[in-house]
Design a protein around this motif. Structure first.
Motif, PDB file in Angstrom:
ATOM      1  N   PRO A  41       0.817  -1.069   0.013  1.00 33.44           N
ATOM      2  CA  PRO A  41      -0.112   0.122   0.080  1.00 33.44           C
ATOM      3  C   PRO A  41       0.759   1.168  -0.047  1.00 33.44           C
ATOM      4  CG  PRO A  41       0.038  -1.002   2.182  1.00 33.44           C
ATOM      5  CD  PRO A  41       0.811  -1.931   1.311  1.00 33.44           C
TER       6      PRO A  41
ATOM      7  N   THR B 190       0.269  -1.195  -4.909  1.00 31.31           N
ATOM      8  CA  THR B 190      -1.128  -0.549  -4.784  1.00 31.31           C
ATOM      9  C   THR B 190      -1.072   0.684  -4.345  1.00 31.31           C
ATOM     10  OG1 THR B 190      -2.041  -2.791  -4.231  1.00 31.31           O
ATOM     11  CG2 THR B 190      -3.519  -1.181  -4.164  1.00 31.31           C
TER      12      THR B 190
ATOM     13  N   VAL C   2      -2.803   3.616  -2.529  1.00 26.83           N
ATOM     14  CA  VAL C   2      -4.023   3.792  -1.365  1.00 26.83           C
ATOM     15  C   VAL C   2      -3.944   5.290  -1.084  1.00 26.83           C
ATOM     16  CG1 VAL C   2      -3.730   1.497  -0.658  1.00 26.83           C
ATOM     17  CG2 VAL C   2      -2.590   3.277   0.552  1.00 26.83           C
TER      18      VAL C   2
ATOM     19  N   TYR D 293      -5.379  -0.348   6.507  1.00 28.06           N
ATOM     20  CA  TYR D 293      -5.532  -0.589   5.152  1.00 28.06           C
ATOM     21  C   TYR D 293      -6.854  -1.345   4.739  1.00 28.06           C
ATOM     22  CZ  TYR D 293      -0.560   0.321   5.848  1.00 28.06           C
ATOM     23  OH  TYR D 293       0.604   0.680   6.538  1.00 28.06           O
TER      24      TYR D 293
END
Ligand code: NAD
Ligand code: TYD
Length: 347
Positions: A210, A281, A283, A346
């Motif tokens: 993340p 990813t 975020v 998360y």
């Protein structure tokens, strides 16, 4: 010499305790730690039966208990690392940071003031702080010891406050103190909530990585044993009432660092090139996210000859080796409450 180290079963504290216990057999090292989620006696398994080492479980927020320790053990030096240390947790629960980082530090200062009772000869209160108290840099410039404090997160605000209290006890009561402000540390035994160990653990387990915002945030990274060596040096040879910046001269944009970790882990784990990078990813960004930290560590180099000894290449290799071979440690610290934290942080 009897020395109190606070927070010695955490990440940096455990490296400091190990170094002092090993290098100074004539010192008695007392490690005081509340063993919060971040404290772990496994971190000091290798030295726990050393004759010059004593572990004390306790909370720095309890004044009577702290005073009684000062009376019982007649500490001559304090190296204060105990803290709530993670920015994201400070955003969810600022009060825990006020309690430990501010109130806990003032409790220790009070104990030193009362029990040392102006008999300050050969005494020293060494407070370990962070470069985050200086706030955020733009694309250029470096934090020096005279950069104005400008903290942006509850974590950095609580550390800035504790720094001010330490300095104020020096000015007002003559307490012999020293403060150092260090950049981001990495290395073995770091709790997998901070960027490097979190991402190594996730790569091992093929979980998403993340990256906050666009990943264009910059940090200066220092291998933890170099920080422990600087702390040892400053405790013994630093000037009273002085502040020293400690850093790695090693700036990395988060996204570049994460890609490097992915490449190195693919090699280590025998995965095909690019496999781990696919886990990246993007975020939601951290609120109040500081753009860039970078330290000018020329004062400690000029005055005491300290500079980083472990290259980033070597330090990362050691760190990756450690996290890849200490599966049991990782499993222990990521069970139970960690899962709740992870799901909250998360979602
Ligand atoms: P950590 O979170 O790994 O360890 C903190 C330790 O303090 C834990 O063992 C915990 O149990 C203990 N502790 C917490 N609250 C306590 C309380 N009330 N009473 C007694 N013990 C308590 O933190 P770390 O990363 O090792 O950081 C150590 C110090 O260095 C902190 O003061 C931090 O602000 C500072 N620092 C950290 C970094 C970094 O990159 N990690 C950089 C610069 C400065
Ligand atoms: P961190 O290790 O929490 O240290 P600090 O915030 O004290 O510098 O974070 C380092 C950088 O990595 C910071 O810019 C925030 C970013 N980061 C992510 O992008 N994702 C994450 O999951 C974490 C924990 C940090």
């Amino acid at each position: 010499m009897n020395i109190l180290v606070t927070g010695g079963a955490g990440f940096i504290g455990s490296h400091v305790v190990r170094r002092l216990v090993t290098n100074y057999p004539n010192y008695n090292i007392y490690n005081l730690d509340a063993l919060t989620y971040a404290g772990n006696l496994e971190n000091l398994k290798d030295i726990e039966s050393s004759l010059n080492y004593t572990f004390i479980k306790g909370n720095i927020c309890e004044p009577d208990f702290i005073n009684s320790l000062f009376i019982k053990h007649q500490f001559e030096g304090v190296i204060h690392l105990a803290a709530e240390s993670h920015v994201d947790r400070s955003i969810t629960d600022p009060m825990a940071f006020v309690m430990t980082n501010v109130l806990g530090t003032v409790n220790l200062l009070n104990a030193a003031k009362i029990i040392w009772n102006k008999n300050f000869r050969d005494k020293r209160f060494y407070h370990i702080s962070t470069d985050e108290v200086y706030g955020s840099l733009g694309k250029t410039g470096l934090f020096t010891e005279t950069t104005a404090y400008d903290p942006n997160s509850p974590y950095s605000a609580s550390k800035a406050s504790s720094d001010h209290f330490v300095r104020a006890y020096g000015e007002t009561y003559g307490l012999p103190y020293l403060i150092s402000n260090c950049s981001n540390n990495y290395g073995p035994y770091q709790f997998p909530e901070k960027l490097i160990p979190l991402f190594l653990n996730n790569i091992i387990n093929k979980k998403p990585l993340p990256v906050y915002g666009d990943g264009n945030y910059t940090r200066d990274w220092l291998y933890v044993e170099d920080h422990a060596r600087a702390i040892d040096l400053l405790f013994h040879n630093g000037e009273n009432a002085e502040t020293y910046n400690i850093g790695g001269f090693n700036e990395w944009k988060n996204l570049d660092l994460v890609k490097l970790l992915c490449r190195k882990m693919d090699e280590k784990l025998g995965r095909s090139p690019g496999e781990s990078e696919r886990l990246i990813t993007f975020v939601k960004d951290r609120p109040g996210h500081d753009l860039r930290y970078a330290i000018d560590a020329s004062k400690i180099k000029r005055e005491l000859g300290w500079e980083p000894s472990v290259t980033f290449e070597k330090g990362l290799e050691k760190t990756i080796d450690w996290y890849s071979t200490n599966e049991q440690w990782l499993n222990n610290v990521t069970s139970g409450k960690y899962k709740e934290y992870y799901e909250r942080q998360y979602p």
